[in-house]
Design an enzyme around this catalytic site. Structure first.
Site, mmCIF file in Angstrom:
data_model
loop_
_atom_site.group_PDB
_atom_site.id
_atom_site.type_symbol
_atom_site.label_atom_id
_atom_site.label_comp_id
_atom_site.label_asym_id
_atom_site.label_seq_id
_atom_site.Cartn_x
_atom_site.Cartn_y
_atom_site.Cartn_z
ATOM 1 N N CYS A 199 0.739 -1.234 -0.281
ATOM 2 C CA CYS A 199 -0.338 0.261 0.296
ATOM 3 C C CYS A 199 0.912 1.377 -0.095
ATOM 4 C CB CYS A 199 -0.475 -0.307 1.500
ATOM 5 S SG CYS A 199 -1.614 1.355 1.229
ATOM 6 N N CYS A 200 2.034 1.410 0.785
ATOM 7 C CA CYS A 200 2.821 2.741 0.822
ATOM 8 C C CYS A 200 4.127 2.364 -0.346
ATOM 9 C CB CYS A 200 4.278 2.360 2.230
ATOM 10 S SG CYS A 200 3.223 2.710 4.110
ATOM 11 N N CYS A 257 -0.808 8.264 7.177
ATOM 12 C CA CYS A 257 -2.158 8.047 7.288
ATOM 13 C C CYS A 257 -3.496 7.264 8.127
ATOM 14 C CB CYS A 257 -2.094 7.123 6.491
ATOM 15 S SG CYS A 257 -1.705 7.556 4.685
ATOM 16 N N CYS A 300 -2.971 4.155 9.430
ATOM 17 C CA CYS A 300 -2.066 3.471 10.488
ATOM 18 C C CYS A 300 -1.010 4.606 11.760
ATOM 19 C CB CYS A 300 -0.660 3.294 8.994
ATOM 20 S SG CYS A 300 -1.580 2.291 7.844
ATOM 21 N N CYS A 317 7.654 4.168 5.868
ATOM 22 C CA CYS A 317 7.205 3.663 4.594
ATOM 23 C C CYS A 317 8.184 3.227 3.401
ATOM 24 C CB CYS A 317 5.577 5.220 4.215
ATOM 25 S SG CYS A 317 7.501 7.129 3.859
HETATM 26 FE FE1 SF4 Z 1 -1.774 3.008 2.950
HETATM 27 FE FE2 SF4 Z 1 -1.033 2.630 5.755
HETATM 28 FE FE3 SF4 Z 1 1.468 3.070 4.452
HETATM 29 FE FE4 SF4 Z 1 -0.732 5.340 3.484
HETATM 30 S S1 SF4 Z 1 0.687 4.444 5.740
HETATM 31 S S2 SF4 Z 1 0.038 4.222 2.070
HETATM 32 S S3 SF4 Z 1 -3.098 3.701 4.196
HETATM 33 S S4 SF4 Z 1 0.138 1.220 3.819
#
Ligand code: SF4
Length: 296
Positions: free
Chosen positions: A173-174, A256, A259, A283
């Site tokens: 996701c990151c 975010c 998280c 991240c």
């Molecule tokens: Fe995705 Fe969490 Fe990374 Fe944001 S911090 S991009 S929601 S995994």
């Protein structure tokens, strides 16, 4: 319920009592700060002039950067920023998540080079307070931080993966929602500034003032590498620099919303609330060594 923690030295006010054992999902339900309004469209990345070429990490360039970094060790953040502007503008940029360090650099940039292209990696999962802070910074300093987004909206992204990937594969996701976006920005730049401090984590302790960022193919400048969190908050207080109100609610580090959680009493690590319960602390934007992609 444990006793309230003693005031963490850099927070402007003591943080209030908060629910215990907040998981990201519960946080989303409990906290009213999940962004509800649609932030503005991106202005888009600046277009480089004809003949623009990306920098190559030749031995000469690496040596030059090393020497500059050594020279700038005793310089003030303002002097480091001014050096970066002189060397790399208009191909100098800054990425900010509107943390206290980013807000301090923005306040300095406003005096040194307010025309610098500054962007935020707008993952679609940011707190409303973070997006509001962008507007407060614009009002105060006249710097409109651009919101750079991934190709897919969060609805499209979650539909593609059968649900939110931050729960099952936050590294991916990151990577998809932050790293790829920064990679896009890096194509039209020579250097980027970040607000990392050496005292934030073991990984960041090695950060030079100026160095070559292999991951993005950019010169990376860290004007605040030698500052402490006390230095940051002193400047914020002295100059009433706008900052994220979530810091007053027990969130020393804000990313975010899925998280990020508030820290508990006794948690000394200022990043303890990031990816809590997961084997992930960064991240991937600022990791220096990568092991099997685990830094992403
Ligand atoms: Fe995705 Fe969490 Fe990374 Fe944001 S911090 S991009 S929601 S995994």
């Amino acid at each position: 319920m444990s006793a309230l923690p003693s005031r963490i030295d850099y927070w402007p006010i003591p943080f209030p009592v908060k629910p215990q054992a907040i998981t990201p999902l519960k946080l989303a339900m409990w906290d009213s700060t999940v962004a509800e309004t649609q932030p503005p469209a991106s202005r888009g990345l600046p277009q480089p002039r004809a003949g623009f070429r990306r920098l190559e990490p030749t031995p000469e360039l690496l040596e030059e950067l090393h020497a500059a970094s050594q020279r700038l060790e005793g310089a003030s953040p303002e002097e480091i920023i001014a050096w970066g502007v002189e060397q790399y503008a208009p191909y100098l940029t800054m990425a900010t998540a509107f943390g206290p360090e980013g807000c301090v650099i923005l306040s300095m940039l406003a005096k040194i080079a307010p025309e610098t292209y500054v962007f935020n990696l707008e993952t679609g999962y940011q707190f409303q307070e973070t997006l509001d802070l962008r507007d407060r910074i614009a009002e105060r300093y006249g710097i409109e931080v651009d919101l750079l987004r991934p190709d897919l909206s969060i609805e499209e992204y979650e539909a593609l993966h059968g649900g939110p990937l931050y729960r099952t594969n936050p590294n991916q996701c990151c990577f998809d929602r932050k790293i790829k976006t920064l990679q896009r920005a890096s194509q039209v730049m020579h250097a980027w500034m970040s607000g990392i401090r050496r005292d934030q984590s073991a990984d960041r302790a090695q950060a030079p003032i100026v160095g070559w960022d292999k991951k993005f193919g950019l010169v990376k400048i860290s004007p605040l590498a030698n500052w402490t969190k006390k230095d940051i908050w002193k400047r914020i207080t002295d100059e009433t620099i706008p900052y994220n109100p979530l810091h007053d609610k027990g969130y020393p580090s804000i990313g975010c919303w899925p998280c990020t959680r508030a820290v508990e009493a006794g948690e000394a690590d200022e990043r303890a609330g990031r990816w809590s319960g997961m084997r992930k602390t960064e991240c991937g934007l600022h990791t220096i060594s990568e092991q099997d992609g685990s830094g992403i």
